[in-house]
Enzyme design. Structure first.
Site, short mmCIF file in Angstrom:
data_model
loop_
_atom_site.label_atom_id
_atom_site.label_comp_id
_atom_site.label_asym_id
_atom_site.label_seq_id
_atom_site.Cartn_x
_atom_site.Cartn_y
_atom_site.Cartn_z
N LYS A 43 15.36 16.75 14.18
CA LYS A 43 14.44 17.88 14.10
C LYS A 43 14.31 18.43 12.68
CE LYS A 43 14.51 19.01 18.93
NZ LYS A 43 15.60 18.22 19.55
C1 LIG Z 1 15.41 17.54 20.65
C2 LIG Z 1 16.22 16.33 20.82
C3 LIG Z 1 15.79 15.27 21.63
C4 LIG Z 1 14.52 15.34 22.44
O1 LIG Z 1 13.38 15.34 21.63
P1 LIG Z 1 11.95 15.78 22.23
O2 LIG Z 1 11.03 15.84 21.09
O3 LIG Z 1 12.19 17.10 22.88
O4 LIG Z 1 11.57 14.74 23.23
C5 LIG Z 1 16.58 14.13 21.68
N1 LIG Z 1 17.74 14.03 20.99
C6 LIG Z 1 18.19 15.03 20.22
C7 LIG Z 1 19.47 14.87 19.49
C8 LIG Z 1 17.44 16.20 20.09
O5 LIG Z 1 17.89 17.19 19.30
#
Ligand SMILES: *Cc1c(COP(=O)(O)O)cnc(C)c1O
Length: 451
Positions: free
Chosen positions: A110
């Site tokens: 993210k």
């Molecule tokens: C947020 C997250 C996900 C899921 O991603 P999305 O965009 O919500 O599908 C998967 N793995 C990790 C480590 C995350 O932080």
């Protein structure tokens, strides 16, 4: 380039407006009005480094941002990553590759979007002279990444809602140990979906929105989606030319933001064999792709908590394409879904998508098997991507978090506990968090007192 709302009842906007708004005024999500053909840039872009590629990509979408400023925003956004390649691609064997997306400041993918979004917000404040109030709901990693992206930035206050006791202790520390006075982690009693629901409700209060200068960091923000498309393109360009249209991207999925960002490239004439939506035991999306039924069940807390989601907010974007851009039909589906908690499609198949789901019992087994087979340690989210991979097909797995973020699963399964100096340094810092009720009213009151 302009952006339209999935619900078709809001004006078209430029990139900066779409970013500032988050959710469109009609309750829809923004999408590009048209898609550039990227195939003609492939040769030119082949050898660019990560920020150069990101700049070239965003030039096509962010046409209302001055190019010099855009370039600086992109460079700043990836300057705090600890790996020189930013998003390195590793080969586990000739058919199986991993794209490591956890070298940013909070050790999850993210950061790619939220460092960038933080810098876009800073530019917006500089330009308009108006302060911003940022609000978001998190199942763990988004909050940490948003906070890191906005830490100490002038003119912005950040309110992040998270389900108390339902995220990992280290994730909580990443949000609550910053010491920055523009950051407010709100510990709510409830689930991530409750938090997200309140955020949506607060957004629909237009007077309040205007009064406090509200914007969102949820994965509904268009800038996040596009920033994530860049690493798919970066990885795809690193594949041998003959592998490119044969490789399936496997994506640990919760809110559908990440995998959707990759799929968008196929709308831009980039040939990708497919996408596998890898869920944990909260398998609403897996069930959808299997049976055509999109229906809510209770969130069940898992070893991969950042995917403990039932309402996948970015699903609406995919739905828009599934319905050939028919916003009226989309509004009907979303209305019925919000009334009944379910919608049955005769069949929900979109070319290129497949899906899988992994139970909590399977996660430690997969982690061990991957370690034994490839001498590689995956985090519990990434582990979900390793289920049922046909050894004769080519896969590229997105590694979404650093294993050290989720140490418990390793100690419980008798594995060596992974560590990271970034996380170790948080352990002796003071936790500052604000317990707040789950309702939109209570949260609005808190913001009102502190914005
Ligand atoms: C947020 C997250 C996900 C899921 O991603 P999305 O965009 O919500 O599908 C998967 N793995 C990790 C480590 C995350 O932080």
């Amino acid at each position: 380039m302009k952006f339209v709302s999935t619900r078709g009842q809001a004006d078209k906007v430029h990139f900066s407006e779409a970013v500032a708004e988050g959710l469109a005024p009609d309750g829809g999500l923004y999408l590009p009005e048209e898609f550039p053909d990227l195939s003609k840039f492939i040769n030119e872009w082949q050898n660019l480094n990560y920020s150069e590629l990101s700049y070239e990509f965003f030039k096509l979408f962010a046409s209302d941002i001055d190019l010099g400023i855009l370039q600086k925003i992109v460079e700043d956004s990836y300057s705090e990553f600890s790996h020189p390649e930013i998003a390195p691609v590793l080969s586990l064997n000739s058919n199986l590759k991993v794209l490591e997306l956890f070298h940013g400041p909070t050790l999850a993918f993210k950061d790619f979007a939220l460092q960038f979004l933080g810098n876009l917000y800073e530019e917006q404040i500089r330009k308009s002279g108006k302060n911003l109030t940022i609000i978001g709901a998190t199942s763990g990693d988004t909050g940490a990444a948003a906070i890191s992206g906005l830490l100490g930035k002038k003119g912005v206050r950040v309110f992040i809602l998270y389900p108390n006791g339902k995220i990992s202790p280290l994730q909580e520390r990443q949000m609550t140990c910053t010491g920055a006075d523009n950051i407010f982690p709100l510990a709510i009693e409830g689930t991530f979906d409750d938090a997200q629901k309140s955020v949506k409700e607060i957004f629909s209060d237009l007077d309040f929105k205007l009064k406090v200068g509200l914007s969102a960091v949820n994965s509904i923000n268009l800038a996040r989606i596009l920033a994530q498309s860049v690493y798919y393109l970066f990885a795809w360009l690193k594949l041998d030319q003959k592998e490119r249209n044969q490789t399936i991207f496997v994506v640990p999925t919760g809110n559908f933001g990440n995998v959707f960002a990759g799929w968008l490239l196929s709308k831009m004439n980039i040939q990708i064999k497919g996408f596998r939506v890898a869920t944990n035991q909260n398998d609403v999306l897996h069930r959808l792709f299997q049976s055509g039924e999109y229906s809510l069940e209770k969130v069940s807390p898992s070893l991969a908590p950042s995917m403990d989601i039932q309402v996948a907010s970015n699903f609406e974007r995919l739905l828009y394409f599934f319905l050939d851009g028919n916003s009226e039909k989309l509004r009907d589906v979303m209305n019925e879904f919000s009334k009944k908690g379910k919608f049955c499609f005769e069949k929900f198949s979109i070319q290129g998508f497949s899906s899988s789901s992994v139970s909590d019992e399977e996660i430690p087994e997969i982690i061990k098997a991957v370690k034994n087979k490839y001498n590689y340690t995956v985090d519990p989210h990434t582990a979900c991507a390793f289920k049922n991979l046909d050894p004769s097909a080519k896969f590229l797995i997105l590694a979404t978090a650093h294993p050290a973020k989720f140490p418990d699963v390793y100690t419980q399964s008798g594995l060596e506990k992974p560590s990271s100096p970034v996380l170790d340094s948080l352990l002796d810092k003071k936790i500052i968090k604000y317990p707040v009720g789950t309702s939109a009213t209570e949260i609005r009151d808190f913001i009102e007192r502190n914005y």
